[in-house]
Design a protein around this motif. Structure first.
Motif, short mmCIF file in Angstrom:
data_model
loop_
_atom_site.label_atom_id
_atom_site.label_comp_id
_atom_site.label_asym_id
_atom_site.label_seq_id
_atom_site.Cartn_x
_atom_site.Cartn_y
_atom_site.Cartn_z
N ARG A 1 0.84 -1.21 0.00
CA ARG A 1 0.00 0.00 0.00
C ARG A 1 0.87 1.26 0.00
NH1 ARG A 1 -3.43 -3.40 3.49
NH2 ARG A 1 -5.41 -3.67 2.41
N GLN A 2 1.94 1.25 0.77
CA GLN A 2 2.86 2.38 0.78
C GLN A 2 3.41 2.63 -0.63
OE1 GLN A 2 5.65 0.88 3.70
NE2 GLN A 2 5.07 2.50 5.15
N ALA A 3 3.83 1.57 -1.28
CA ALA A 3 4.39 1.69 -2.63
C ALA A 3 3.34 2.21 -3.61
CB ALA A 3 4.93 0.35 -3.10
N ALA A 4 2.11 1.74 -3.49
CA ALA A 4 1.04 2.20 -4.39
C ALA A 4 0.76 3.68 -4.17
CB ALA A 4 -0.22 1.37 -4.17
N VAL A 5 0.71 4.11 -2.93
CA VAL A 5 0.47 5.52 -2.63
C VAL A 5 1.59 6.37 -3.20
CG1 VAL A 5 0.37 7.23 -0.77
CG2 VAL A 5 -1.03 5.18 -0.64
N LYS A 6 2.82 5.92 -3.04
CA LYS A 6 3.97 6.67 -3.58
C LYS A 6 3.89 6.78 -5.10
CE LYS A 6 7.12 5.53 0.18
NZ LYS A 6 8.32 4.74 0.59
N GLN A 7 3.49 5.69 -5.77
CA GLN A 7 3.38 5.74 -7.23
C GLN A 7 2.26 6.67 -7.67
OE1 GLN A 7 3.27 2.07 -9.41
NE2 GLN A 7 4.96 1.19 -8.24
N ALA B 1 3.20 3.61 -14.14
CA ALA B 1 3.12 2.85 -12.90
C ALA B 1 3.66 1.45 -13.11
CB ALA B 1 1.68 2.80 -12.41
N THR B 2 4.42 0.96 -12.16
CA THR B 2 4.99 -0.38 -12.27
C THR B 2 4.12 -1.43 -11.59
OG1 THR B 2 6.33 -0.01 -10.29
CG2 THR B 2 7.35 0.47 -12.41
N ASP B 3 3.29 -1.03 -10.66
CA ASP B 3 2.44 -1.95 -9.91
C ASP B 3 1.11 -2.15 -10.63
OD1 ASP B 3 1.72 -3.38 -7.39
OD2 ASP B 3 0.26 -1.75 -7.24
N ALA B 4 0.65 -3.40 -10.71
CA ALA B 4 -0.60 -3.70 -11.44
C ALA B 4 -1.81 -3.00 -10.83
CB ALA B 4 -0.82 -5.21 -11.47
N SER B 5 -1.91 -3.00 -9.50
CA SER B 5 -3.07 -2.34 -8.89
C SER B 5 -3.03 -0.84 -9.12
CB SER B 5 -3.16 -2.65 -7.39
OG SER B 5 -2.07 -2.15 -6.69
N THR B 6 -1.84 -0.25 -9.13
CA THR B 6 -1.72 1.18 -9.40
C THR B 6 -2.15 1.49 -10.82
OG1 THR B 6 0.14 1.29 -7.84
CG2 THR B 6 -0.16 3.17 -9.32
N TYR C 1 -10.42 2.34 -4.44
CA TYR C 1 -10.20 1.19 -5.33
C TYR C 1 -10.39 -0.11 -4.54
CZ TYR C 1 -7.53 -2.46 -7.66
OH TYR C 1 -7.13 -3.66 -8.21
N GLU C 2 -9.79 -0.18 -3.34
CA GLU C 2 -9.93 -1.38 -2.53
C GLU C 2 -11.37 -1.59 -2.08
OE1 GLU C 2 -7.00 -0.95 0.60
OE2 GLU C 2 -5.46 -1.84 -0.66
N LEU C 3 -12.08 -0.51 -1.76
CA LEU C 3 -13.49 -0.64 -1.39
C LEU C 3 -14.32 -1.19 -2.55
CD1 LEU C 3 -14.08 2.69 0.59
CD2 LEU C 3 -14.11 0.37 1.54
N LEU C 4 -14.03 -0.72 -3.75
CA LEU C 4 -14.77 -1.17 -4.93
C LEU C 4 -14.46 -2.62 -5.27
CD1 LEU C 4 -14.44 1.98 -7.23
CD2 LEU C 4 -16.45 1.24 -5.94
N SER C 5 -13.23 -3.05 -5.01
CA SER C 5 -12.86 -4.42 -5.35
C SER C 5 -13.36 -5.42 -4.31
CB SER C 5 -11.34 -4.55 -5.51
OG SER C 5 -10.69 -4.35 -4.27
N GLU C 6 -13.68 -4.94 -3.11
CA GLU C 6 -14.26 -5.76 -2.04
C GLU C 6 -13.44 -7.01 -1.73
OE1 GLU C 6 -18.35 -6.45 -3.11
OE2 GLU C 6 -18.91 -4.39 -2.65
N LYS C 7 -12.13 -6.91 -1.77
CA LYS C 7 -11.27 -8.04 -1.45
C LYS C 7 -10.89 -8.07 0.03
CE LYS C 7 -9.31 -8.31 -6.05
NZ LYS C 7 -8.15 -8.11 -6.89
N GLU C 8 -11.03 -6.93 0.69
CA GLU C 8 -10.70 -6.80 2.11
C GLU C 8 -11.92 -6.27 2.85
OE1 GLU C 8 -7.57 -6.91 3.78
OE2 GLU C 8 -6.29 -7.36 2.08
N PRO C 9 -12.02 -6.55 4.15
CA PRO C 9 -13.11 -5.96 4.92
C PRO C 9 -13.01 -4.42 4.95
CG PRO C 9 -12.06 -7.75 6.13
CD PRO C 9 -11.22 -7.49 4.92
#
Length: 120
Positions: free
Chosen positions: A12-18, A29-34, A73-81
């Motif tokens: 998450r830190q890396a994604a925020v930085k990107q 962006a190098t990260d897929a989620s980013t 993005y994480e809320l929309l993907s609903e992979k985490e609570p």
């Protein structure tokens, strides 16, 4: 504060930085989620803008916006609570943002979750 060895927190830190860097330079962006966040940025930003009507997107602190984009993005993907996503976003805001960032991020995400629940 989260332990710095937690791999999910590090991602998450890396994604925020990107996302933050992209807001200045439009670098690739190098990260897929980013990359996915950037593709869905207009939809994500609309949700953020609707939840924070007194703060137009271009006036939100860029690091706060990056944190919010990742969390939405994480809320929309609903992979985490939901509680985990919001907690992580607030922790990132404490780590990278200003004194007001954690409360702002928490408030915006709370409003988005509330509106999402009303639509169900």
């Amino acid at each position: 504060m989260k332990k710095h060895i937690d791999p999910r927190h590090k991602r998450r830190q890396a994604a925020v930085k990107q996302l933050f860097a992209h807001s200045f330079t439009k670098q690739k962006a190098t990260d897929a989620s980013t990359r996915t966040i950037l593709k869905k940025q207009s939809t994500i930003n609309k949700l953020i803008g609707d939840a924070a009507p007194l703060w137009p997107i271009n006036q939100i602190n860029r690091i706060d916006l990056s944190i919010l984009q990742l969390a939405v993005y994480e809320l929309l993907s609903e992979k985490e609570p939901v509680k985990v996503i919001i907690d992580e976003a607030v922790e990132l805001a404490k780590e990278f943002g200003s004194e007001a960032s954690p409360a702002f991020v928490n408030g915006v995400l709370g409003k988005i979750v509330e509106e999402k629940e009303m639509k169900k």
